[in-house]
Design a protein around this motif. Structure first.
Motif, mmCIF file in Angstrom:
data_model
loop_
_atom_site.group_PDB
_atom_site.id
_atom_site.type_symbol
_atom_site.label_atom_id
_atom_site.label_comp_id
_atom_site.label_asym_id
_atom_site.label_seq_id
_atom_site.Cartn_x
_atom_site.Cartn_y
_atom_site.Cartn_z
ATOM 1 N N LEU A 112 -19.102 8.711 19.267
ATOM 2 C CA LEU A 112 -19.834 7.984 18.500
ATOM 3 C C LEU A 112 -18.942 6.895 18.026
ATOM 4 N N GLY A 113 -17.474 7.292 17.374
ATOM 5 C CA GLY A 113 -16.585 6.319 16.832
ATOM 6 C C GLY A 113 -15.965 7.335 15.839
ATOM 7 N N ARG A 114 -16.294 8.495 15.545
ATOM 8 C CA ARG A 114 -15.789 9.434 14.345
ATOM 9 C C ARG A 114 -14.763 9.782 14.609
ATOM 10 N N ASN A 115 -14.195 9.731 13.960
ATOM 11 C CA ASN A 115 -12.968 10.580 13.612
ATOM 12 C C ASN A 115 -13.201 12.149 13.018
ATOM 13 N N VAL A 116 -12.665 12.644 14.400
ATOM 14 C CA VAL A 116 -12.782 14.375 13.993
ATOM 15 C C VAL A 116 -11.079 15.280 14.389
ATOM 16 N N PRO A 117 -10.789 16.104 13.345
ATOM 17 C CA PRO A 117 -8.973 16.169 13.787
ATOM 18 C C PRO A 117 -9.466 17.721 15.489
ATOM 19 N N SER A 118 -8.302 17.600 15.501
ATOM 20 C CA SER A 118 -7.657 18.314 17.033
ATOM 21 C C SER A 118 -7.269 19.766 16.281
ATOM 22 N N PHE A 119 -7.563 20.580 17.651
ATOM 23 C CA PHE A 119 -7.073 21.597 17.181
ATOM 24 C C PHE A 119 -5.555 21.937 17.632
ATOM 25 N N LEU A 120 -4.840 22.349 17.370
ATOM 26 C CA LEU A 120 -3.414 22.759 18.241
ATOM 27 C C LEU A 120 -3.030 23.664 19.399
ATOM 28 N N ARG A 121 -2.726 22.381 20.091
ATOM 29 C CA ARG A 121 -2.781 23.624 21.345
ATOM 30 C C ARG A 121 -2.638 25.174 21.632
ATOM 31 N N PHE A 122 -2.946 25.673 22.193
ATOM 32 C CA PHE A 122 -3.415 27.453 22.688
ATOM 33 C C PHE A 122 -1.974 27.550 21.894
ATOM 34 N N ARG A 123 -0.840 27.290 23.023
ATOM 35 C CA ARG A 123 0.426 27.780 22.390
ATOM 36 C C ARG A 123 1.356 27.996 21.592
ATOM 37 N N ASP A 124 0.238 26.923 20.527
ATOM 38 C CA ASP A 124 1.262 26.616 19.578
ATOM 39 C C ASP A 124 0.380 27.829 18.153
ATOM 40 N N TRP A 125 0.099 28.746 18.832
ATOM 41 C CA TRP A 125 -1.289 28.722 18.093
ATOM 42 C C TRP A 125 -0.544 30.360 17.182
ATOM 43 N N LYS A 126 -0.532 30.578 15.777
ATOM 44 C CA LYS A 126 0.287 31.294 15.114
ATOM 45 C C LYS A 126 -0.210 31.702 14.035
#
Length: 325
Positions: A213-227
């Motif tokens: 819908l054209g909204r700016n939303v954040p993204s998760f870090l890649r799972f391998r980078d979760w800490k």
């Protein structure tokens, strides 16, 4: 000239207010449809409850806090009107969670923090609903469910004993009863974990729709980078020492608090361990198929994965591997 500017400003404010009202009405209508699906369609209800926060997320991200609060209360009122007290519960959950997430997106908060915020809001909703069901309706859903489970266990145990399938053993029956008691004690942790899973599903479903819908939303870090922060390791150590020093009595508040926090921390360490496995697999260029196999194998070995997560946090395994490579 000043008169023309004033007239133009008044007209622009009227157009803006009309847009706020129009989009608010559309959002409430969409929310009402999802609510009706949740309340009155047995199969689609599972899907409906996952979409309840979406209209509030879209609206509160776009418009001012005051307008979002107006829509929140209108949505709650509509929920009670169409669904009574059950509808009110779903309405408060969807409206509060969607509004909180929308505000967080508008404030450019990281997606991980949005997940924590949503978990907190959902947990508060669950706890409030549980307390209200006990105080006002006289229904303790958890206690009644566990009592029913205990009755079924005892009935099945007696039937299997009478038929000769198993030998009578009071210790086994006592172990089953203790397990049910532990489930009752760990209710707060179950609330928190369930709230985190529900919020994660909400974000996984709603954010792609908002992007389209054209909204700016954040993204998760890649799972391998979760800490996770190293501080949770210290919390775990302090908790472990306290449990040894205090040795709380089973069934006490202290015992319940320690058990529940240990469960939540253990879940975080397990996620940390799985994240490290994905990090290691990425370093070794493992294929996606192999990573799926590793994930499946790790399920019955979650205790080892949890230990791996603790070691990763405590000794910075990732940094050591990066330095070696």
């Amino acid at each position: 000239m000043m008169i023309l500017l004033y007239v133009f400003r008044e007209e622009s404010n009227e157009v803006k207010n009309a847009r706020i009202i129009t989009e608010g009405a559309i959002s409430v209508a969409i929310f009402t449809v999802f609510l009706l699906f949740t309340l009155y369609t047995p199969v689609i209800s599972v899907v409906g409850v996952l979409f309840l926060p979406l209209p509030f997320m879209l609206y509160s991200q776009k418009f001012a806090h005051r307008d979002a609060m107006v829509m929140l209360f209108v949505g709650i009122g509509i929920s009670f009107l169409f669904g009574g007290f059950p509808g009110l519960g779903f309405g408060v959950l969807g409206a509060s969670l969607g509004t909180a997430i929308g505000w967080a997106i508008k404030s450019d908060i990281q997606k991980t923090h949005i997940l924590l915020l949503g978990t907190l809001v959902t947990t508060i909703n669950a706890v409030v609903a549980y307390v209200i069901s006990i105080k006002l309706l006289g229904m303790d859903v958890i206690k009644e469910s566990l009592d029913m489970a205990k009755t079924v266990v005892h009935r099945n145990y007696a039937a299997m004993t009478d038929l000769g399938f198993i030998q009578p053993d009071d210790k086994k029956l006592e172990q089953m009863d203790n397990l049910l008691k532990l489930m009752n004690v760990t209710t707060p942790a179950s609330f928190a974990i369930g709230a985190a899973l529900y919020t994660f599903l909400i974000l996984a479903i709603s954010f792609p729709i908002m992007k389209r819908l054209g909204r700016n939303v954040p993204s998760f870090l890649r799972f391998r980078d979760w800490k996770f922060p190293k501080s949770i390791l210290w919390y775990y150590i302090i908790l472990f020492v306290l449990s040894l020093v205090i040795q709380p009595e089973s069934g006490s508040f202290t015992f319940s608090a320690i058990i529940n926090v240990q469960i939540i921390l253990g879940m975080l360490f397990t996620i940390q361990g799985l994240s490290f496995l994905y990090f290691f697999g990425h370093m070794k260029n493992w294929s996606k198929g192999l990573m799926v196999v590793v994930t499946i194998i790790s399920i019955p070995l979650l205790s080892l994965v949890r230990i791996l997560g603790i070691i990763d946090l405590g000794f910075d395994l990732r940094e050591r591997l990066k330095n070696k490579s």
